[in-house]
Design an enzyme around this catalytic site. Structure first.
Site, short mmCIF file in Angstrom:
data_model
loop_
_atom_site.label_atom_id
_atom_site.label_comp_id
_atom_site.label_asym_id
_atom_site.label_seq_id
_atom_site.Cartn_x
_atom_site.Cartn_y
_atom_site.Cartn_z
N GLU A 138 51.40 15.49 42.44
CA GLU A 138 52.41 14.55 43.37
C GLU A 138 51.39 13.83 44.37
OE1 GLU A 138 55.91 14.12 43.49
OE2 GLU A 138 55.44 14.89 41.75
N TYR A 185 48.27 18.39 43.63
CA TYR A 185 47.24 17.55 42.91
C TYR A 185 48.23 16.38 42.30
CZ TYR A 185 43.87 15.59 39.74
OH TYR A 185 42.79 14.60 39.22
N ARG A 199 50.61 23.38 40.92
CA ARG A 199 50.08 22.17 40.55
C ARG A 199 50.30 20.86 41.43
NH1 ARG A 199 47.39 23.11 35.36
NH2 ARG A 199 47.09 20.79 35.18
#
Length: 301
Positions: A136, A134, A131
């Site tokens: 970071e 998105y 994930r």
């Protein structure tokens, strides 16, 4: 979300230039706006430089896949949208001396160790997980906005959007609300990750758009970030049960027994800041919003 925002701006008498590459969205969402003389559609990917000749006063940057199914499909492109793309849009805002609102996300908090989440919480994000492109990416987008503000005096607004739903969602975008509604309407099994105990807070799109517009209208010294979301918290199991009830579906609920990697176990915004600074809080309860969304999907199916 973008189509609803365009509608609201046009209704206020604004001229709107809509920029979209339609990677995860549909032209059907804006086809009713195409005949409006104050609406212009530009098909473009902001990963590439964007040139607009006419004067621009405000920029709302909502560009980025937001569903895990979509943003994990091409994670490098997702990172580019939040880095190269944001740099391009900040450059446009600087060139036009325009005010810019950046749509960030509750995902910057990761799997939170603080509940509910306040804007001063710095998050618990796995920087190398599936994930991260998105999570970071959005964190870097916030950093870029504030650095452009400090370096160039750019007028910025940063909001952190929590789970939002409503008409015009894609039936196959992989989000829990659209998944459950479509499955229920087809009398299929509603499959829940883990045991359904994970929580989310669902904000209806009309409420969210109202918050976005109020944030853009704040004085220049209000930069954000500001949480925008509904503080009413529900387990995923509760959501599934409510969808089955409202649709009258004969489908049933089943549990996978496994949670997705890095999937947050709790999500609930603290909107104290939004109430104080914007005079904003959601008005539409989950059941009412779901009824409107179910009506939309019934027509689509």
């Amino acid at each position: 979300m973008g189509s609803h925002l365009c509608e609201r701006l046009l209704a206020s008498g604004d001229r709107v230039i809509c920029v979209d590459n339609f990677l995860t969205s549909s032209k059907d969402n804006i086809k009713h706006l195409l005949e409006n003389k104050n609406f212009v559609l530009v098909e473009h990917d902001i990963i590439n430089p964007l040139y607009i000749e006419e004067k621009i006063n405000e920029i709302y940057n909502l560009a980025c896949p937001a569903s895990p199914v979509h943003y994990q499909k091409n994670p490098i492109r997702t990172v580019k949208a939040n880095t190269i793309g944001v740099i391009n849009i900040l450059g446009l805002a600087r060139a036009k001396q325009a005010k810019i609102l950046q749509a960030s996300t509750s995902e910057v908090y990761g799997d939170p160790l603080v509940h509910p989440q306040t804007e001063d919480y710095r998050g618990n994000v796995n920087t190398i997980g599936p994930r991260a492109c998105y999570d970071e990416g959005k964190r870097v987008a916030e950093t870029l906005c504030f650095d452009y503000h400090r370096t160039h005096g750019l007028k910025i607004k940063v909001i952190r959007i929590f789970n939002t739903y409503g008409p015009r969602m894609s039936a196959d975008d992989g989000r829990v609300v659209s998944n459950f509604i479509v499955q229920a309407l087809k009398n299929q099994t509603l499959l829940i990750d883990g045991d359904g105990s994970q929580t989310r807070s669902f904000c209806y799109v009309d409420d969210l758009v109202e918050g976005i517009i109020k944030m853009m209208a704040t004085p220049d010294d209000i930069l954000g970030p500001v949480n925008l979301g509904n503080p009413d918290e529900f387990t995923i199991k509760q959501l599934a049960e409510l969808v089955l009830k409202l649709t009258g579906s004969s489908g049933e609920i089943k549990y996978s027994g496994q949670f997705r990697e890095d999937d947050p176990m709790q999500r609930r915004p603290d909107i104290t800041k939004a109430k104080k600074v914007l005079g904003w809080e959601p008005k539409i309860k989950l059941e009412e919003g779901l009824e409107k969304t179910i009506k939309y999907f019934k027509a689509q199916l």
